[in-house]
Write a protein that holds these residues in place. Sequence first.
Motif, PDB file in Angstrom:
ATOM      1  N   ALA A 117      48.324  38.012  34.348  1.00  0.00           N
ATOM      2  CA  ALA A 117      48.769  39.272  35.362  1.00  0.00           C
ATOM      3  C   ALA A 117      48.692  38.319  37.034  1.00  0.00           C
ATOM      4  O   ALA A 117      47.866  37.571  37.206  1.00  0.00           O
ATOM      5  CB  ALA A 117      48.255  40.282  35.358  1.00  0.00           C
ATOM      6  N   TYR A 118      49.555  38.424  37.669  1.00  0.00           N
ATOM      7  CA  TYR A 118      49.661  37.901  39.035  1.00  0.00           C
ATOM      8  C   TYR A 118      48.384  38.456  39.595  1.00  0.00           C
ATOM      9  O   TYR A 118      47.771  37.750  40.697  1.00  0.00           O
ATOM     10  CB  TYR A 118      50.749  38.538  39.812  1.00  0.00           C
ATOM     11  CG  TYR A 118      51.017  39.303  40.450  1.00  0.00           C
ATOM     12  CD1 TYR A 118      52.446  39.541  39.625  1.00  0.00           C
ATOM     13  CD2 TYR A 118      50.581  40.182  39.858  1.00  0.00           C
ATOM     14  CE1 TYR A 118      53.536  40.836  39.737  1.00  0.00           C
ATOM     15  CE2 TYR A 118      51.448  41.890  40.380  1.00  0.00           C
ATOM     16  CZ  TYR A 118      52.225  41.801  39.793  1.00  0.00           C
ATOM     17  OH  TYR A 118      52.864  43.134  39.516  1.00  0.00           O
ATOM     18  N   HIS A 119      47.260  39.152  39.357  1.00  0.00           N
ATOM     19  CA  HIS A 119      46.136  39.460  39.941  1.00  0.00           C
ATOM     20  C   HIS A 119      45.567  38.005  39.969  1.00  0.00           C
ATOM     21  O   HIS A 119      44.625  38.040  40.584  1.00  0.00           O
ATOM     22  CB  HIS A 119      45.694  40.818  39.284  1.00  0.00           C
ATOM     23  CG  HIS A 119      46.312  41.940  39.562  1.00  0.00           C
ATOM     24  ND1 HIS A 119      48.411  42.005  38.459  1.00  0.00           N
ATOM     25  CD2 HIS A 119      46.262  42.881  40.432  1.00  0.00           C
ATOM     26  CE1 HIS A 119      48.353  43.606  39.417  1.00  0.00           C
ATOM     27  NE2 HIS A 119      47.363  44.479  40.257  1.00  0.00           N
ATOM     28  N   ARG A 162      38.784  37.150  44.106  1.00  0.00           N
ATOM     29  CA  ARG A 162      40.680  36.624  44.039  1.00  0.00           C
ATOM     30  C   ARG A 162      41.666  36.468  44.992  1.00  0.00           C
ATOM     31  O   ARG A 162      40.869  37.307  46.105  1.00  0.00           O
ATOM     32  CB  ARG A 162      41.110  38.321  43.348  1.00  0.00           C
ATOM     33  CG  ARG A 162      42.373  38.585  43.305  1.00  0.00           C
ATOM     34  CD  ARG A 162      42.462  40.409  42.468  1.00  0.00           C
ATOM     35  NE  ARG A 162      43.857  40.318  43.444  1.00  0.00           N
ATOM     36  CZ  ARG A 162      44.267  41.246  43.994  1.00  0.00           C
ATOM     37  NH1 ARG A 162      43.851  42.612  43.267  1.00  0.00           N
ATOM     38  NH2 ARG A 162      45.774  41.306  44.250  1.00  0.00           N
ATOM     39  N   VAL A 182      37.557  39.515  51.534  1.00  0.00           N
ATOM     40  CA  VAL A 182      38.280  38.932  51.054  1.00  0.00           C
ATOM     41  C   VAL A 182      39.435  39.825  50.332  1.00  0.00           C
ATOM     42  O   VAL A 182      40.910  39.187  50.577  1.00  0.00           O
ATOM     43  CB  VAL A 182      37.810  38.582  49.454  1.00  0.00           C
ATOM     44  CG1 VAL A 182      38.413  37.752  48.898  1.00  0.00           C
ATOM     45  CG2 VAL A 182      36.424  37.681  49.738  1.00  0.00           C
ATOM     46  N   VAL A 233      43.643  39.491  50.914  1.00  0.00           N
ATOM     47  CA  VAL A 233      43.956  39.681  49.141  1.00  0.00           C
ATOM     48  C   VAL A 233      45.786  40.352  50.280  1.00  0.00           C
ATOM     49  O   VAL A 233      47.032  40.135  49.965  1.00  0.00           O
ATOM     50  CB  VAL A 233      43.828  40.395  47.966  1.00  0.00           C
ATOM     51  CG1 VAL A 233      45.028  40.828  46.977  1.00  0.00           C
ATOM     52  CG2 VAL A 233      42.620  39.412  47.697  1.00  0.00           C
ATOM     53  N   LEU A 275      51.131  47.288  43.520  1.00  0.00           N
ATOM     54  CA  LEU A 275      51.108  47.296  42.271  1.00  0.00           C
ATOM     55  C   LEU A 275      50.051  45.830  42.108  1.00  0.00           C
ATOM     56  O   LEU A 275      49.303  45.487  41.389  1.00  0.00           O
ATOM     57  CB  LEU A 275      51.848  47.002  40.961  1.00  0.00           C
ATOM     58  CG  LEU A 275      52.732  47.940  41.000  1.00  0.00           C
ATOM     59  CD1 LEU A 275      53.945  48.722  40.508  1.00  0.00           C
ATOM     60  CD2 LEU A 275      52.134  49.867  40.963  1.00  0.00           C
ATOM     61  N   ARG A 276      50.087  44.661  43.001  1.00  0.00           N
ATOM     62  CA  ARG A 276      49.867  43.385  43.314  1.00  0.00           C
ATOM     63  C   ARG A 276      48.072  43.543  44.036  1.00  0.00           C
ATOM     64  O   ARG A 276      47.256  43.379  43.922  1.00  0.00           O
ATOM     65  CB  ARG A 276      50.480  42.934  43.757  1.00  0.00           C
ATOM     66  CG  ARG A 276      51.810  42.136  42.847  1.00  0.00           C
ATOM     67  CD  ARG A 276      52.348  41.140  44.127  1.00  0.00           C
ATOM     68  NE  ARG A 276      53.820  41.142  43.538  1.00  0.00           N
ATOM     69  CZ  ARG A 276      54.951  39.831  43.639  1.00  0.00           C
ATOM     70  NH1 ARG A 276      54.112  39.092  44.233  1.00  0.00           N
ATOM     71  NH2 ARG A 276      55.515  39.703  43.574  1.00  0.00           N
ATOM     72  N   ILE A 326      46.502  47.077  43.993  1.00  0.00           N
ATOM     73  CA  ILE A 326      45.992  47.649  43.694  1.00  0.00           C
ATOM     74  C   ILE A 326      44.907  46.654  42.064  1.00  0.00           C
ATOM     75  O   ILE A 326      45.506  45.565  42.044  1.00  0.00           O
ATOM     76  CB  ILE A 326      46.144  48.899  42.905  1.00  0.00           C
ATOM     77  CG1 ILE A 326      46.167  49.812  43.998  1.00  0.00           C
ATOM     78  CG2 ILE A 326      45.543  49.480  41.729  1.00  0.00           C
ATOM     79  CD1 ILE A 326      47.456  50.764  43.533  1.00  0.00           C
ATOM     80  N   GLU A 335      43.673  45.494  39.508  1.00  0.00           N
ATOM     81  CA  GLU A 335      44.694  45.424  37.605  1.00  0.00           C
ATOM     82  C   GLU A 335      44.647  46.591  36.640  1.00  0.00           C
ATOM     83  O   GLU A 335      45.013  47.164  36.100  1.00  0.00           O
ATOM     84  CB  GLU A 335      44.758  43.956  37.109  1.00  0.00           C
ATOM     85  CG  GLU A 335      46.083  44.047  36.201  1.00  0.00           C
ATOM     86  CD  GLU A 335      46.366  42.942  35.270  1.00  0.00           C
ATOM     87  OE1 GLU A 335      44.806  41.771  35.831  1.00  0.00           O
ATOM     88  OE2 GLU A 335      46.798  42.450  34.427  1.00  0.00           O
TER      89      GLU A 335
END
Lengths: 308, 203
Positions: A81-83, A184, B20, B24, B152-153, B155, B157
């Motif tokens: 996923a994009y995460h 990340r 970090v 994000v 959604l991006r 939080i 996954e």
Amino acid sequence: MLEPMMYEGGVYKHNLLVELVEDLGGYILQKNIMQTEIVMIMLVPMKDIHLVEDMTKKLLGELTRAPLSGAEIAVVAPTLAYHHLPHLDCDIAEFLRRKGAKTNMIGLSRGVGSRICQINAYERDLINEHDIAVYIFGNFKHCITESKPRLFEGIEIPIVVTGAPDIAPDGVKNAEVYVSMLGRVAHRMRKGDEMHAMDRVVAEVGKILDTLREDIGKDQQSVMPPRVKKEIEDQVPEIKKVLSPLPITLRLKGLKVKLDYDEFREKIGEVSFVEGLKLKDIADIRRSNMKNFILVDIKPKSETGYVI
Amino acid sequence: MEDDEKIIVEAPGEEVGAEVYMRVISDVLSDLALGRVIEKVRVYVDVTEPVFIFVALRHIGIASVHLKDFADLEIGDYGKHQVLIKLNKEAYIPQLLEKLWERYGRGNITHEERTLIVVETPDYMDEVDILSEMIIDEKAGEISDRIVDAMLRIIPEGFRVRYHQMTKQYILFVASEDAIKQEWKDRAQTMLGTLLGGVSSNA
């Protein structure tokens, strides 16, 4: 002893270099031609490197050591996923490739979360087909040290872990080494400290590969994988029709041949050497978890009794 | 002053992780062009629990586009029960036609010239006024979709159990792997309270 080298230069007259390396008893592992530029990864006998260097100078190319050549590395992300993708994982994979490695990116199906993450048997077997696994984790120390090591269960190859927080290099259980500053992120890795961190990953992977090679050297392989590669290319014409990149991929312990296992297993086993041996005498030929390819594991001298 | 910073991430015992994560969040907001829509962000993460709380204030007053903003409206010639829409901009024609078809039926809409749409309706006198106030493009709705996408991006996954509130003024998300606890919701409300209080005192 063969030394992995990378040549970058123009296409013009590059065949002179190919011929030289082959005459010296070396091997061309990979040749990528991009319009007028060429990148070649090759194994050169150590004592003859100066001859290759001279030729490189004549062709106005550049010769560097490619320490990761001949190894297949799994870059493992918790998911696709994009995460987790594309930035960090792709950048790390690209860095490893630039040093000569063949990388495969593996996204797990249920690798997310701290309490709920898990790995399944298929993924585990797939990762075990590689020489080294690089796991790319996130930003929180607790996650990396406490929860994610569950994803290492059953992995028999050395593991390199990356993440953002500062943890001692040996601070992650069951991993060979941990590299910080790579957590990340949602942007391309461009800044100086990020590039340094990726260089550190490459260096650590290189160190582990050197140790693995040393271990293999203690009980020599019956035949060197690059030689098997050349024989397969000469004796199995179907390999020329394979469109995958690197139809024959070198691994430390053998090779991966990108032909269908059921159809070509016997043909690969019948590949013969001038010494009068067949490949099936000195190697285990088994099914790969990746697309039904063929894995060749070369047996050590202690098992077969000879080296060719 | 720290309170004035746009994004603050608090993660007890995980200073590097918090820093970090801040990057994000800022990357995701700029990727989705939400930098000017979101005014302030406060995040609390505790991976040992595990819980992720996200509270943000939205800028209010993103105008919707009304029909009168890009067209002149008239009633038709004597004896004809029509409203004429003379367009100054062609950009919104697809959305406008959708709305007109929905309200009057396809048979009553004629669009023969590029900049002229004719609407047949018996109540043409009233409809002229209603039409001029009609909202054609709702920026706020589209932005809300983008905000949800950003959430959604941002939080983690694996945190698939979620509790959220979204109004024109603020966004509040609580996410975890486990059932959401009341104390997390309370904490989120307190964070929101501080944020809202801070804004009203500045105003």
